[in-house]
Write an enzyme that holds these catalytic residues in place. Structure first.
Site, PDB file in Angstrom:
ATOM      1  NE  ARG A 110      -2.209  -1.116   3.668  1.00 14.90           N
ATOM      2  CZ  ARG A 110      -1.800  -0.440   4.484  1.00 14.90           C
ATOM      3  NH1 ARG A 110      -1.846   0.689   4.345  1.00 14.90           N
ATOM      4  NH2 ARG A 110      -1.288  -0.998   5.469  1.00 14.90           N
ATOM      5  CE1 TYR A 254       0.360  -7.952  -3.997  1.00 16.77           C
ATOM      6  CE2 TYR A 254       1.422  -6.612  -2.461  1.00 16.77           C
ATOM      7  CZ  TYR A 254       1.196  -7.723  -2.911  1.00 16.77           C
ATOM      8  OH  TYR A 254       1.288  -8.932  -2.124  1.00 16.77           O
ATOM      9  N   GLY A 256      -4.500  -3.318  -1.154  1.00 15.96           N
ATOM     10  CA  GLY A 256      -5.298  -2.568  -0.712  1.00 15.96           C
ATOM     11  C   GLY A 256      -5.424  -1.352  -1.831  1.00 15.96           C
ATOM     12  CE  LYS A 263      -6.730  -3.753   4.680  1.00 13.77           C
ATOM     13  NZ  LYS A 263      -5.998  -4.016   5.873  1.00 13.77           N
ATOM     14  CG  HIS A 283      -6.953  -3.077  10.147  1.00 17.67           C
ATOM     15  ND1 HIS A 283      -5.580  -2.655  10.263  1.00 17.67           N
ATOM     16  CD2 HIS A 283      -6.910  -3.969   9.425  1.00 17.67           C
ATOM     17  CE1 HIS A 283      -5.044  -3.347   9.457  1.00 17.67           C
ATOM     18  NE2 HIS A 283      -5.567  -4.381   8.698  1.00 17.67           N
ATOM     19  CB  SER A 305      -0.662  -3.593   7.985  1.00 21.75           C
ATOM     20  OG  SER A 305      -1.466  -2.908   7.920  1.00 21.75           O
ATOM     21  CB  ALA A 306       2.627  -7.386   8.626  1.00 23.70           C
ATOM     22  CB  CYS A 307       0.844  -6.565  14.046  1.00 30.01           C
ATOM     23  SG  CYS A 307       1.920  -5.364  13.589  1.00 30.01           S
ATOM     24  CG  ASN A 311       0.046 -15.791  12.047  1.00 27.82           C
ATOM     25  OD1 ASN A 311       0.281 -17.036  12.242  1.00 27.82           O
ATOM     26  ND2 ASN A 311       0.263 -14.872  11.420  1.00 27.82           N
ATOM     27  CG  ASP A 330      -7.533  -7.158   7.025  1.00 25.71           C
ATOM     28  OD1 ASP A 330      -6.482  -7.180   7.773  1.00 25.71           O
ATOM     29  OD2 ASP A 330      -7.555  -6.368   5.953  1.00 25.71           O
ATOM     30  CG  ASN A 419       3.043  -6.419   1.741  1.00 29.16           C
ATOM     31  OD1 ASN A 419       2.505  -7.047   2.839  1.00 29.16           O
ATOM     32  ND2 ASN A 419       2.325  -5.695   0.999  1.00 29.16           N
ATOM     33  NE  ARG A 421      -0.241  -8.421   2.483  1.00 29.91           N
ATOM     34  CZ  ARG A 421      -0.689  -8.160   3.673  1.00 29.91           C
ATOM     35  NH1 ARG A 421      -1.847  -8.801   4.025  1.00 29.91           N
ATOM     36  NH2 ARG A 421      -0.258  -7.237   4.546  1.00 29.91           N
ATOM     37  N   GLY A 546       0.110 -20.496  18.801  1.00 31.82           N
ATOM     38  CA  GLY A 546      -0.844 -21.406  19.583  1.00 31.82           C
ATOM     39  C   GLY A 546      -0.910 -20.823  20.994  1.00 31.82           C
TER      40      GLY A 546
HETATM   41  P1  GTP Z   1      -2.658  -7.645   7.558  1.00 22.57           P
HETATM   42  O1  GTP Z   1      -3.032  -8.735   6.504  1.00 22.57           O
HETATM   43  O2  GTP Z   1      -1.183  -6.791   6.918  1.00 22.57           O
HETATM   44  O3  GTP Z   1      -3.385  -6.688   8.047  1.00 22.57           O
HETATM   45  O4  GTP Z   1      -1.707  -8.547   8.956  1.00 22.57           O
HETATM   46  P2  GTP Z   1      -2.268  -9.465   9.934  1.00 22.57           P
HETATM   47  O5  GTP Z   1      -2.387  -8.535  10.903  1.00 22.57           O
HETATM   48  O6  GTP Z   1      -3.214 -10.399   9.557  1.00 22.57           O
HETATM   49  O7  GTP Z   1      -0.679 -10.322  10.132  1.00 22.57           O
HETATM   50  P3  GTP Z   1      -0.377 -11.767  10.374  1.00 22.57           P
HETATM   51  O8  GTP Z   1      -1.227 -12.536  11.142  1.00 22.57           O
HETATM   52  O9  GTP Z   1      -0.388 -12.336   8.641  1.00 22.57           O
HETATM   53  O10 GTP Z   1       1.021 -11.717  10.773  1.00 22.57           O
HETATM   54  C1  GTP Z   1       2.271 -11.055  10.202  1.00 22.57           C
HETATM   55  C2  GTP Z   1       3.430 -11.637  10.834  1.00 22.57           C
HETATM   56  O11 GTP Z   1       3.458 -11.860  12.145  1.00 22.57           O
HETATM   57  C3  GTP Z   1       3.788 -13.240  10.274  1.00 22.57           C
HETATM   58  O12 GTP Z   1       5.048 -13.046   9.703  1.00 22.57           O
HETATM   59  C4  GTP Z   1       3.559 -14.143  11.225  1.00 22.57           C
HETATM   60  O13 GTP Z   1       4.308 -14.845  11.506  1.00 22.57           O
HETATM   61  C5  GTP Z   1       4.075 -13.250  12.641  1.00 22.57           C
HETATM   62  N1  GTP Z   1       3.264 -13.240  13.825  1.00 22.57           N
HETATM   63  C6  GTP Z   1       1.925 -13.429  13.929  1.00 22.57           C
HETATM   64  N2  GTP Z   1       1.612 -13.804  15.271  1.00 22.57           N
HETATM   65  C7  GTP Z   1       2.695 -14.062  15.732  1.00 22.57           C
HETATM   66  C8  GTP Z   1       2.955 -14.250  17.167  1.00 22.57           C
HETATM   67  O14 GTP Z   1       2.310 -14.501  18.224  1.00 22.57           O
HETATM   68  N3  GTP Z   1       4.460 -14.017  17.631  1.00 22.57           N
HETATM   69  C9  GTP Z   1       5.188 -13.801  16.770  1.00 22.57           C
HETATM   70  N4  GTP Z   1       6.382 -13.467  17.420  1.00 22.57           N
HETATM   71  N5  GTP Z   1       4.861 -13.255  15.411  1.00 22.57           N
HETATM   72  C10 GTP Z   1       3.669 -13.483  15.068  1.00 22.57           C
HETATM   73  C1  SPV Z   2      -2.949  -4.484   5.276  1.00 22.69           C
HETATM   74  O1  SPV Z   2      -1.895  -4.117   5.016  1.00 22.69           O
HETATM   75  O2  SPV Z   2      -3.413  -4.171   6.522  1.00 22.69           O
HETATM   76  C2  SPV Z   2      -3.528  -5.532   4.581  1.00 22.69           C
HETATM   77  C3  SPV Z   2      -3.193  -5.652   3.151  1.00 22.69           C
HETATM   78  O3  SPV Z   2      -4.538  -6.205   5.021  1.00 22.69           O
HETATM   79  S1  SPV Z   2      -3.744  -4.531   1.952  1.00 22.69           S
HETATM   80  O4  SPV Z   2      -4.956  -5.008   1.540  1.00 22.69           O
HETATM   81  O5  SPV Z   2      -2.790  -4.531   0.909  1.00 22.69           O
HETATM   82  O6  SPV Z   2      -4.068  -3.426   2.760  1.00 22.69           O
HETATM   83 MN    MN Z   3      -4.991  -5.548   7.199  1.00 21.91          MN
END
Ligand code: GTP
Ligand code: SPV
Ligand code: MN
Length: 637
Positions: A110, A254, A256, A263, A283, A305-307, A311, A330, A419, A421, A546
């Site tokens: 994004r 690509y 969002g 988004k 979000h 995002s990516a936090c 998972n 999401d 990033n 996906r 887990g």
């Molecule tokens: P967006 O799709 O961008 O909104 O992201 P998201 O919040 O769905 O992130 P996602 O669950 O894909 O996690 C992104 C990264 O965080 C991955 O590389 C995971 O392996 C890592 N991650 C997720 N949960 C944990 C956790 O509990 N501990 C650790 N250390 N890493 C984690």
């Molecule tokens: C984010 O960045 O929070 C996502 C991926 O979920 S995107 O759809 O590209 O915004």
């Molecule tokens: Mn997101």
């Protein structure tokens, strides 16, 4: 107002002739490929408003053909064939109906700096403190600049291409919580992805005949870029005009930036609509948790995002007797029902999940979801026609990296883009919740907030009350990730994990949250979590994944008002022994839960500075009060 031309008479005729479906290839080829799909009658069957939108956009963009998507399998097959021919997608032979796309390396995430919200008044978008300046909480664009941006980019931008008309529903078609959009795009990759991520096609057009309301989404990729991935990174712009229910996006194909239901609609316009109609567009993931006694509750969680949303949404609990089921990973649309229960739907239909880090060890459920009917973008490819990314397991000796170059484990660059996906249908998830498409949504018992905080922030803290929870959301910070264009791992403010996604003034957003408690409403408890605290050697203190079920267990016990907590300056935390760490091995719980006084005094200053410099007089007074309380409590601790 956008200056779309009215459609010339001969164009209407031409469109009608060509409506026998056009995939941008030779007419004969696409007619064979899409026999039985859209017809002139289908174009005529669009509701008047949709038709008017299509016609004026076609007159502006001048595509060679217009194709109304019906959502059929035949249409999907034709898109796949066409994209293979164009070099956009490659079949991944190791799996069933899986595809690899490699973007232009300049079009991978994004682009927040080129994303704007348009309104008559800047203050509708930007908090008082930043009027006339750059705001960290959303970029404002004036209506005249918006029109100019469109006029500079869109005239004739689809020449030689097909304009696809994608009627889509965010949320199950027909649910009272769902909303409809129509995306016009010249990217077949976007069409195919929208078919996974949203509900598209004839059934949506049918719903539009009952109620003509829809969000207008216009998207074009532009004419620069690399073979197979047209885009125009230099001129990329993503525009939103909430007052007209309109989104216009140019130059990026690509994520969002281009899948406009996600988004742009579900969060930026969604937050504006939600405020107007009295609900919340967030979000957040949504997950169902059944405890060992068989009691099921749902929680929603906002992580940037990516936090970790995907998972947590698909977690395999390590605590015996617990079961987790996924509603969404999401976005959550949440509304109090007439009984005062907060109910949530996942407006999406698929997962656009971060590939790196996904493995049998971290997310086995994702691993059993994604190897069918999936588009992988910017991952590495194995010699056998499979995929690989960092964190999946041992790297094969030879790979083709995300840029299409030969890669070996000795290579200095990542094989998959950070990033990269997967785009996969939600109903393939083996733990998809039985209620995930429920029209009224699932009841939410707790809301989690969190981010990547390497230092100072405890594993879990419960807010003392709703107002304190809103303050926790307002003061959220997190390490930046690869999901947007930011480089380096700096800790950034990301209130409610919504910083890139607010559709209106953040101060007003906080007031909206503060207005939620009302007579007869059962307010969910709010918690802040942090799976990412590190020790002095830079290692995670908490195993995560887990084992986060141990935190959920405590959260649910707190929802039952079990007295398993102690008060701290930050809020309530588990007492020693309250968090179930059975069979976990040695964990440095003292450090994991420590609340360093100096750190928190600095944090309070940083929050105050942010409130003052980014929000100013639009910040609700309650937030200043909460900050003062925090400061006092930390000082006297
Ligand atoms: P967006 O799709 O961008 O909104 O992201 P998201 O919040 O769905 O992130 P996602 O669950 O894909 O996690 C992104 C990264 O965080 C991955 O590389 C995971 O392996 C890592 N991650 C997720 N949960 C944990 C956790 O509990 N501990 C650790 N250390 N890493 C984690
Ligand atoms: C984010 O960045 O929070 C996502 C991926 O979920 S995107 O759809 O590209 O915004
Ligand atoms: Mn997101």
């Amino acid at each position: 107002m956008l200056h779309f031309n009215t459609i010339p008479e001969d164009y209407v005729k031409k469109t009608a002739q060509c409506a026998q479906l056009a995939l941008g290839c030779s007419r004969a080829a696409h007619q064979t490929a899409l026999r039985g799909a859209a017809t002139p009658a289908q174009l005529a069957s669009l509701t008047p408003k949709v038709r008017a939108f299509v016609e004026r956009s076609a007159a502006l963009c001048q595509p060679d053909h217009v194709h109304v998507c019906d959502g059929s399998e035949a249409e999907a097959d034709a898109l796949l064939q066409f994209m293979q021919k164009q070099g956009t997608l490659k079949s991944l032979k190791q799996y069933d109906n899986c595809w690899l796309a490699r973007t232009d390396p300049a079009d991978v995430a994004r682009v927040e700096s080129r994303t704007f919200i348009c309104s008559e008044n800047e203050r509708d978008v930007v908090p008082a403190a930043r009027i006339g300046q750059k705001s960290a909480l959303g970029n404002y664009i004036a209506p005249s600049d918006y029109e100019n941006a469109v006029a500079d980019r869109f005239p004739g931008c689809m020449k030689g291409r097909t304009m696809y008309v994608i009627p889509f529903s965010m949320g199950p078609v027909g649910s009272p919580l769902s909303k409809i959009g129509v995306e016009l795009t010249d990217s077949p990759y976007v069409v195919y992805s929208m078919r996974v991520m949203t509900r598209i096609g004839s059934k949506v057009l049918e719903a539009l005949r009952q109620d003509e309301t829809f969000v207008k989404c216009l998207h074009a990729v532009g004419h620069a870029g690399v073979p197979g991935w047209p885009c125009d990174p230099q001129r990329t712009i993503i525009l939103h005009k909430p007052a007209d229910d309109e989104i216009v996006s140019f130059g990026s194909g690509y994520g969002g930036n281009s899948l406009l239901g996600k988004k742009c609609f579900a969060l930026r316009l969604g937050s504006v609509i939600a405020r107007r109609e009295g609900w919340l567009a967030e979000h957040m993931l949504i997950v169902g948790i059944t405890n060992p006694q068989g009691r099921k509750r749902y929680i929603a969680a906002a992580f940037p995002s990516a936090c970790g949303k995907t998972n947590l949404a698909m977690m395999t609990p390590t605590l015996p007797g617990y079961k987790v089921e996924c509603v969404g990973d999401d976005i959550a649309w949440m509304k109090f029902d007439k009984n005062g229960v907060l109910r949530a739907i996942n407006p999406e239909n698929g997962f656009f999940g971060v590939a790196p880090g996904t493995s049998e060890a971290t997310n086995p459920i994702a691993m059993s979801t994604i190897f069918r009917n999936t588009v992988f973008t910017n991952v590495a490819e194995t010699e056998e026609g499979g995929v690989w990314w960092e964190g999946m397991g041992r790297a094969p000796a030879k790979l083709t990296d995300w840029k299409g170059q030969a890669w070996t484990p000795e290579s200095k660059t990542p094989a998959a883009h950070p990033n990269s996906r997967f785009c996969t249908p939600a109903d393939q998830c083996p733990i998809i919740d039985s209620e995930w498409e429920s029209a009224e949504g699932v009841p939410i018992s707790a809301i989690l907030l969190g981010g990547r905080r390497p230092a100072g922030v405890p594993l879990v803290v419960e807010a003392r009350d709703w107002k304190h929870g809103v303050f926790m959301g307002a003061s959220m910070r997190s390490e930046s990730t690869a999901a947007a264009e930011h480089s380096g791992k700096v800790v950034m403010n990301d209130p409610f994990a919504m910083r890139p996604f607010f559709g209106y003034n953040f101060g007003e957003y906080l007031k909206h949250w503060l207005s939620m408690p009302q007579a007869g409403r059962k307010m969910p408890k709010i918690f802040h979590v942090n799976w990412f605290r590190k020790n002095d050697e830079g290692k995670f203190l908490w195993p995560g994944f887990g084992d986060n079920s141990r935190v959920l267990d405590w959260v649910l016990r707190r929802c039952d008002n079990e007295p398993c907590y102690t008060e701290t300056p930050l809020g309530y935390v588990p007492r020693e022994g309250d968090l179930n760490t059975q069979d976990l091995g040695p964990i440095d719980m003292n450090t994991l839960f420590s609340i360093p006084k100096d750190f928190w005094l600095q944090e309070a200053d940083a929050i105050g500075k942010y409130f003052k410099e980014e929000v100013g007089s639009d910040l609700p007074k309650e937030m200043w009060d909460e900050l003062e309380t925090l400061r006092k409590k930390v000082k006297s601790s």
